[in-house]
Design a protein around this motif. Structure first.
Motif, PDB file in Angstrom:
ATOM      1  N   ASN A 213       0.856  -1.189   0.000  1.00 14.72           N
ATOM      2  CA  ASN A 213       0.000   0.000   0.000  1.00 14.72           C
ATOM      3  C   ASN A 213       0.888   1.234   0.000  1.00 14.72           C
ATOM      4  N   LEU A 214       0.582   2.178  -0.875  1.00 10.59           N
ATOM      5  CA  LEU A 214       1.415   3.367  -0.976  1.00 10.59           C
ATOM      6  C   LEU A 214       0.542   4.504  -1.493  1.00 10.59           C
ATOM      7  N   TYR A 215       0.637   5.666  -0.836  1.00 10.97           N
ATOM      8  CA  TYR A 215      -0.165   6.813  -1.278  1.00 10.97           C
ATOM      9  C   TYR A 215       0.751   7.999  -1.548  1.00 10.97           C
ATOM     10  N   ILE A 216       0.611   8.589  -2.714  1.00  8.51           N
ATOM     11  CA  ILE A 216       1.426   9.751  -3.058  1.00  8.51           C
ATOM     12  C   ILE A 216       0.487  10.952  -3.189  1.00  8.51           C
ATOM     13  N   GLU A 217       0.848  12.035  -2.498  1.00  2.87           N
ATOM     14  CA  GLU A 217       0.001  13.229  -2.571  1.00  2.87           C
ATOM     15  C   GLU A 217       0.409  14.098  -3.748  1.00  2.87           C
ATOM     16  N   GLU A 218      -0.478  15.048  -4.064  1.00  2.74           N
ATOM     17  CA  GLU A 218      -0.151  15.996  -5.122  1.00  2.74           C
ATOM     18  C   GLU A 218       1.044  16.847  -4.712  1.00  2.74           C
ATOM     19  N   LYS A 219       1.918  17.099  -5.650  1.00  2.00           N
ATOM     20  CA  LYS A 219       3.113  17.939  -5.465  1.00  2.00           C
ATOM     21  C   LYS A 219       4.025  17.421  -4.360  1.00  2.00           C
TER      22      LYS A 219
ATOM     23  N   LYS B 277      -1.239   4.833 -22.974  1.00  2.32           N
ATOM     24  CA  LYS B 277      -2.381   5.562 -22.411  1.00  2.32           C
ATOM     25  C   LYS B 277      -2.024   6.141 -21.051  1.00  2.32           C
ATOM     26  N   LEU B 278      -1.251   5.365 -20.277  1.00  4.02           N
ATOM     27  CA  LEU B 278      -0.799   5.852 -18.975  1.00  4.02           C
ATOM     28  C   LEU B 278      -0.017   7.141 -19.126  1.00  4.02           C
ATOM     29  N   VAL B 279       0.886   7.129 -20.117  1.00  4.37           N
ATOM     30  CA  VAL B 279       1.712   8.312 -20.340  1.00  4.37           C
ATOM     31  C   VAL B 279       0.823   9.488 -20.707  1.00  4.37           C
ATOM     32  N   GLN B 280      -0.166   9.220 -21.552  1.00  4.24           N
ATOM     33  CA  GLN B 280      -1.053  10.302 -21.967  1.00  4.24           C
ATOM     34  C   GLN B 280      -1.882  10.839 -20.802  1.00  4.24           C
ATOM     35  N   LEU B 281      -2.113   9.989 -19.798  1.00  2.95           N
ATOM     36  CA  LEU B 281      -2.823  10.457 -18.597  1.00  2.95           C
ATOM     37  C   LEU B 281      -1.953  11.372 -17.746  1.00  2.95           C
ATOM     38  N   GLY B 282      -0.622  11.234 -17.892  1.00  5.97           N
ATOM     39  CA  GLY B 282       0.251  12.091 -17.116  1.00  5.97           C
ATOM     40  C   GLY B 282       1.209  11.363 -16.192  1.00  5.97           C
ATOM     41  N   VAL B 283       1.585  10.137 -16.551  1.00  6.19           N
ATOM     42  CA  VAL B 283       2.571   9.396 -15.767  1.00  6.19           C
ATOM     43  C   VAL B 283       3.838   9.274 -16.604  1.00  6.19           C
ATOM     44  N   GLY B 284       4.959   9.770 -16.078  1.00  3.44           N
ATOM     45  CA  GLY B 284       6.223   9.694 -16.818  1.00  3.44           C
ATOM     46  C   GLY B 284       7.213   8.837 -16.067  1.00  3.44           C
ATOM     47  N   ARG B 285       8.088   8.149 -16.797  1.00  2.99           N
ATOM     48  CA  ARG B 285       9.002   7.212 -16.161  1.00  2.99           C
ATOM     49  C   ARG B 285      10.391   7.340 -16.757  1.00  2.99           C
ATOM     50  N   LYS B 286      11.388   7.527 -15.902  1.00  2.00           N
ATOM     51  CA  LYS B 286      12.779   7.488 -16.350  1.00  2.00           C
ATOM     52  C   LYS B 286      13.385   6.157 -15.935  1.00  2.00           C
ATOM     53  N   PHE B 287      14.094   5.524 -16.876  1.00  2.00           N
ATOM     54  CA  PHE B 287      14.637   4.204 -16.578  1.00  2.00           C
ATOM     55  C   PHE B 287      15.977   4.310 -15.859  1.00  2.00           C
ATOM     56  N   GLN B 288      16.387   3.176 -15.326  1.00  2.00           N
ATOM     57  CA  GLN B 288      17.590   3.147 -14.511  1.00  2.00           C
ATOM     58  C   GLN B 288      18.830   3.536 -15.322  1.00  2.00           C
ATOM     59  N   THR B 289      19.012   2.861 -16.467  1.00  2.00           N
ATOM     60  CA  THR B 289      20.082   3.284 -17.355  1.00  2.00           C
ATOM     61  C   THR B 289      19.492   4.290 -18.323  1.00  2.00           C
ATOM     62  N   PRO B 290      20.212   5.359 -18.637  1.00  2.00           N
ATOM     63  CA  PRO B 290      19.605   6.394 -19.461  1.00  2.00           C
ATOM     64  C   PRO B 290      19.081   5.809 -20.773  1.00  2.00           C
TER      65      PRO B 290
ATOM     66  N   PRO C 240       4.175  15.878 -17.166  1.00  2.00           N
ATOM     67  CA  PRO C 240       3.406  14.850 -16.458  1.00  2.00           C
ATOM     68  C   PRO C 240       3.027  15.309 -15.054  1.00  2.00           C
ATOM     69  N   GLU C 241       1.950  14.767 -14.515  1.00  2.00           N
ATOM     70  CA  GLU C 241       1.580  15.089 -13.142  1.00  2.00           C
ATOM     71  C   GLU C 241       2.322  14.219 -12.153  1.00  2.00           C
ATOM     72  N   LEU C 242       2.722  13.035 -12.621  1.00  2.00           N
ATOM     73  CA  LEU C 242       3.512  12.145 -11.774  1.00  2.00           C
ATOM     74  C   LEU C 242       4.758  11.752 -12.554  1.00  2.00           C
ATOM     75  N   LEU C 243       5.903  11.999 -11.951  1.00  2.00           N
ATOM     76  CA  LEU C 243       7.163  11.692 -12.618  1.00  2.00           C
ATOM     77  C   LEU C 243       7.913  10.685 -11.760  1.00  2.00           C
ATOM     78  N   MET C 244       8.345   9.587 -12.393  1.00  2.00           N
ATOM     79  CA  MET C 244       9.054   8.556 -11.636  1.00  2.00           C
ATOM     80  C   MET C 244      10.481   8.460 -12.154  1.00  2.00           C
TER      81      MET C 244
ATOM     82  N   ALA D 260       9.699  19.685  -8.780  1.00  2.00           N
ATOM     83  CA  ALA D 260       8.730  19.125  -7.829  1.00  2.00           C
ATOM     84  C   ALA D 260       7.658  20.147  -7.464  1.00  2.00           C
ATOM     85  N   LYS D 261       7.920  21.426  -7.756  1.00  2.00           N
ATOM     86  CA  LYS D 261       6.936  22.446  -7.395  1.00  2.00           C
ATOM     87  C   LYS D 261       5.633  22.282  -8.168  1.00  2.00           C
ATOM     88  N   GLY D 262       5.719  21.747  -9.380  1.00  2.00           N
ATOM     89  CA  GLY D 262       4.504  21.670 -10.191  1.00  2.00           C
ATOM     90  C   GLY D 262       3.894  20.286 -10.266  1.00  2.00           C
ATOM     91  N   ARG D 263       4.519  19.277  -9.657  1.00  2.00           N
ATOM     92  CA  ARG D 263       4.030  17.907  -9.862  1.00  2.00           C
ATOM     93  C   ARG D 263       4.517  16.989  -8.758  1.00  2.00           C
TER      94      ARG D 263
END
Lengths: 378, 307, 245
Positions: free
Chosen positions: C25-31, C76-89, C165-169, C193-196
């Protein structure tokens, strides 16, 4: 698009295009008799497929070993139309069932199969030449790419499909003309395609379509879609996680290459006067890949040179040393991946500047003229 | 199928089933070699069929030599010839890996093209040496008979022999892969090449021997092939598409999958061939596999791995 | 009270019986800027894989705003606003920095859109703005394969930022970076982090202190502790996991 056309002629790739157009439209027709020119025309129909493969394989990184199927779709559609025109009830009056193609009569068919019917119409035929490959490529593409079938798996499956289609065409003699294919094609709307003048005209139409195809592909490659294909080839996951449905772009590239091959196939039938399964199976399909590889898998114009050169080599060798040809062909496959992965265009890009500077050192003293450089393959 | 009685149908099924078994055996051995090479190394070897042809011609040569110089050995030569077929195909495979394959490990599509080129060259060599026409080996008499359990059923002995051969090789490969030191090293190299190298495994040698072994098994397949058909320069290339489908359909890294898929493909083709034509039997089988693969691209068996 | 942006409940994934993530279980708040730490094999990267759809969950739910992510395809996830950076560039090494950013620009995302896509002023301005943020303005025309390791990391972050994105990983964003580059990255992350919301996986504790609002500790696929950096570092269970064995 207009802007794009203008920009073409300001840079080097415009010059490359000009040179190949000169070769096709002026030098070849002036230097050969119609028999040889017709042969070159045949080689150029294969160049369509290799141009399509540059988009699919070079840019998209997707190696299809079944391009012969699409070449065959165009070729057979055109052949069916021409065959129906050649099988009017007067010239087939001696058959058991007059008015149907001769091979059907030999195979005891008594009426025209339904799927042949629409090919009485030239309009339908032309639509089919463009439409059927798109539909087929779409179905194969969607079902494979959506499920992430890629790389060698895609290659093997397209090869198996080529095998199946060939067996089917050979096996269903009554419907397809079997191993002999569809032969004795005569006229297109009453215009005899076997005369010398018709052959000249067809050669020029073929060349024109080929250059047009290259222009369209160059345009596609210059858009964001072209860069996306490269990106998918190199880092598919990154593209997917940038919000793109990768499968759709692969399907587009596959369908594009399919249509291009199909047009080549239709022009083949028109110029050579027959269509047969020997041109669509596993072996011709993989040979089409080698044309693109020899030309340089990233070079649209190189693909034309590749098709011309390998086919010329094949004709020249098979006339005099048929056994040597297979050795040579095999060596080409190995050599081009081991030693020249960029093909002719790679050699051109790496040696042309050296040659040019050597030439300029030797003959032109004015150094101010020599500051242009070669950047990318055409 | 109105023309057949139930009894007829049963006999047809059994006999076609057994003729399918010969094909199954050849296909299985071919696929086994290919699965080792493709599954363990990720290399596509389009010349795999030609390694089978090497095996088939080896049997032909051994048979001719025996007939000429040691006619008394005729009943036994076949057993030795299978060994020789393996050794020769293995040796050619070893050299091929050294000269060609090892330079292309990171470029699977290029390997595919290069090995296609190799297959053209090998075919032409066969044609130059043995001529274009089909040749067949003189099989020992004990392979020629047949076994008649009932009036209408007729099972050829060569089929049974080939089947036993294929199963033996399969068992041996399984033992080698899963019980031997070598197999451990091969699997370690497959799963993590860098780590395997770091713990002192000579991964380059492992690759070379793995590739050569796959080719050697294709040589055995060729030996078995001579008992059911005659050999021509292009014999092997006729099998390559089927073999690839067997491997892909079985799930590239699974031995059980390879066996199951070779069995179902061979049986389907053999039985369909009887009711349709041979060409249509093949079309229907291949088409079915492709459709299944489109629905389930990972094949019959799949290893779940945390990526 | 801050809104919950991402709610992970009962998330489990097993590979052949091995549970890499177990009833999480994990909850992330806005900003919020959340850092996930944990020893090797704790399931950190797998959690990110699950959120962005790279791995499919065995059971459990991941809610982003009002959408259930476990059922959606990646794009579709990305289009919703979830971005992901991988471990190796993970960048397109054969393209220039400019082209890398352009491809990531969230317009022309379907086939025909990509054919019609134009480099207009809006696009150019955005690319320059992002390039400025990730310290690569001078290098826009360089082929990205020639960048240093740290610059590649920044470029990938930029490629995500341009999608707003609204959530950046971010999976280990400072791995392989020099000290100076680390400081610049901390500054960059605090700025964006100020905007997301951000989820960052990181091993470098000094770096974590510089950026984290809150820290979650994973161990054997389970949540071990959560809270401020100080409280987590004082937690005996955490100390045992890191030092105990």
């Amino acid at each position: 698009m207009n802007k794009y056309l203008l920009s073409l002629f300001k840079n080097k790739s415009g010059i490359d295009l000009l040179i190949i157009s000169l070769i096709i439209f002026v030098i070849f027709p002036l230097s050969m008799d119609i028999f040889r020119l017709n042969l070159v025309g045949k080689y150029l129909t294969f160049a369509f497929t290799s141009v399509g493969l540059v988009m699919l394989w070079g840019y998209g990184g997707i190696l299809s070993l079944g391009q012969g199927i699409f070449f065959g779709i165009g070729g057979y559609c055109m052949a069916m139309f021409l065959k129906l025109e050649a099988s009017d009830s007067v010239s087939t009056a001696h058959q058991t069932t007059p008015g149907i193609p001769d091979f059907m009569d030999w195979n005891q068919l008594t009426e025209l199969p339904t799927f042949w019917m629409p090919f009485h119409s030239l309009t339908f035929t032309l639509f089919a030449i463009v439409g059927i490959p798109i539909i087929v490529a779409y179905i194969i593409g969607i079902s494979m790419f959506k499920r992430r079938v890629s790389g060698v798996y895609f290659s093997i499956i397209t090869q198996a499909i080529a095998a199946i289609v060939t067996i089917l065409v050979v096996g269903q003699q009554g419907f397809t003309g079997g191993i002999n294919g569809i032969t004795d094609l005569k006229t297109l709307h009453g215009w005899n395609i076997n005369t010398d003048s018709a052959k000249y005209i067809l050669y020029y139409i073929n060349g024109g379509l080929l250059i047009l195809t290259v222009l369209v592909c160059k345009y596609v490659a210059s858009t964001k879609l072209g860069r996306l294909l490269l990106a998918i080839r190199d880092k598919e996951d990154r593209v997917r996680f940038s919000g793109y449905d990768v499968a759709n772009f692969k399907v587009f590239a596959f369908a594009l290459s399919a249509v291009i091959s199909s047009i080549g196939g239709a022009m083949f039938t028109l110029q050579v006067g027959f269509m047969s399964p020997s041109i669509i199976g596993i072996v011709p399909s993989i040979e089409m890949v080698i044309f693109a590889a020899i030309g340089g898998r990233m070079s649209l114009i190189g693909a034309i040179y590749g098709a011309l050169l390998v086919n010329y080599g094949k004709t020249a060798f098979s006339e005099s040393f048929p056994t040597l040809w297979l050795f040579f062909m095999g060596a080409m496959f190995i050599g081009v991946v081991m030693f020249f992965p960029e093909g002719l265009s790679g050699l051109y890009v790496s040696y042309a500047p050296k040659l040019k500077s050597w030439f300029e050192k030797k003959f032109i003293k004015d150094k101010s003229l020599t500051n242009s450089s070669v950047k990318r393959a055409g | 199928m109105g023309g057949y009685s139930l009894n007829d149908l049963m006999s047809i099924l059994v006999m076609q089933g057994f003729s399918g078994l010969s094909m199954f055996s050849v296909l299985l051995l071919m696929a086994l070699g290919l699965a080792i090479i493709f599954g363990q190394m990720g290399v596509i070897n389009m010349a795999h069929g030609e390694f089978m042809t090497i095996g088939a011609y080896t049997i032909f040569i051994t048979s001719s030599l025996t007939n000429t110089y040691f006619p008394s050995l005729k009943p036994f030569y076949f057993i030795f010839a299978i060994g020789i077929a393996f050794v020769i195909a293995f040796a050619v495979g070893y050299v091929t890996e050294f000269l060609l394959i090892r330079h292309l490990y990171k470029r699977p599509l290029d390997t595919l093209l290069a090995t296609w080129g190799l297959s053209l060259i090998m075919q032409q060599i066969f044609r130059s040496v043995f001529g274009g026409r089909e040749v067949s080996a003189d099989l020992p008499d004990w392979l020629m008979g047949s076994w008649k359990p009932t009036e209408s059923i007729d099972i050829p002995l060569n089929g049974v022999f080939v089947l036993v051969m294929a199963l033996l090789v399969c068992g041996f490969v399984a033992l080698l892969l899963f019980k031997s030191q070598w197999g451990l090293k091969v699997r370690a190299t497959t799963q993590n090449r860098i780590m395997a190298g770091a713990v002192g495994i000579n991964t380059k040698l492992i690759d070379r021997i793995t590739f050569a072994t796959g080719c050697g098994i294709a040589g055995i397949a060729g030996a078995c092939f001579t008992t059911i058909a005659s050999t021509s320069p292009t014999s092997g290339s006729l099998y390559i598409v089927d073999t690839f489908l067997v491997v892909v359909f079985g799930g590239a890294a699974s031995l059980i999958g390879t066996i199951t898929s070779a069995f179902s493909i061979a049986q389907a083709q053999s039985i369909l061939t009887f009711f349709l034509t041979s060409a249509m039997g093949k079309v229907v089988t291949l088409l079915t596999i492709i459709v299944i693969l489109m629905i389930k691209p990972e094949g019959l068996m799949k290893n779940k791995v945390r990526r | 009270m801050a809104q919950i942006l991402l709610a992970i409940e009962g998330l489990t994934v097993s590979f052949d019986g091995f549970k890499a993530v177990d009833d999480l279980n994990l909850y992330i708040e806005e900003k919020e800027l959340r850092v996930i730490i944990g020893p090797n094999g704790a399931g950190k990267t797998t959690v990110l894989d699950l959120i962005c759809g790279k791995t499919k969950a065995t059971s459990g739910s991941i809610k982003f705003k009002d959408s259930e992510l476990t059922k959606l395809p990646e794009y579709k996830l990305v289009q919703l606003g979830v971005g992901r950076k991988f471990q190796t560039p993970s960048i397109y090494e054969n393209l220039t920095v400019f082209e890398n950013l352009e491809i990531s620009y969230p317009k022309g995302r379907n086939v025909f859109g990509a054919l019609r896509f134009k480099r207009d002023d809006v696009v150019l301005n955005k690319i320059h703005e992002i390039a400025d943020m990730i310290f690569l303005t001078e290098l826009l025309e360089i082929q990205s394969g020639l960048l240093s390791h740290g610059q590649k990391q920044w470029l990938e972050i930029g490629m995500l930022l341009i999608q707003d994105p609204e959530l950046l990983m971010l999976d280990e964003p400072v791995a392989g970076m020099s000290v100076v580059e680390r400081e610049k990255t901390a500054e960059l992350l605090n700025k964006i982090a100020k905007g997301r919301s951000l989820i960052v996986i990181e091993h470098d504790m000094e770096f974590v202190k510089q950026i984290a609002h809150r820290v979650s500790v994973l161990h054997q696929g389970k949540l071990l502790a959560e809270g401020s950096m100080e409280s987590v570092q004082a937690n005996p269970k955490v100390i045992e996991v890191y030092l105990g064995h």
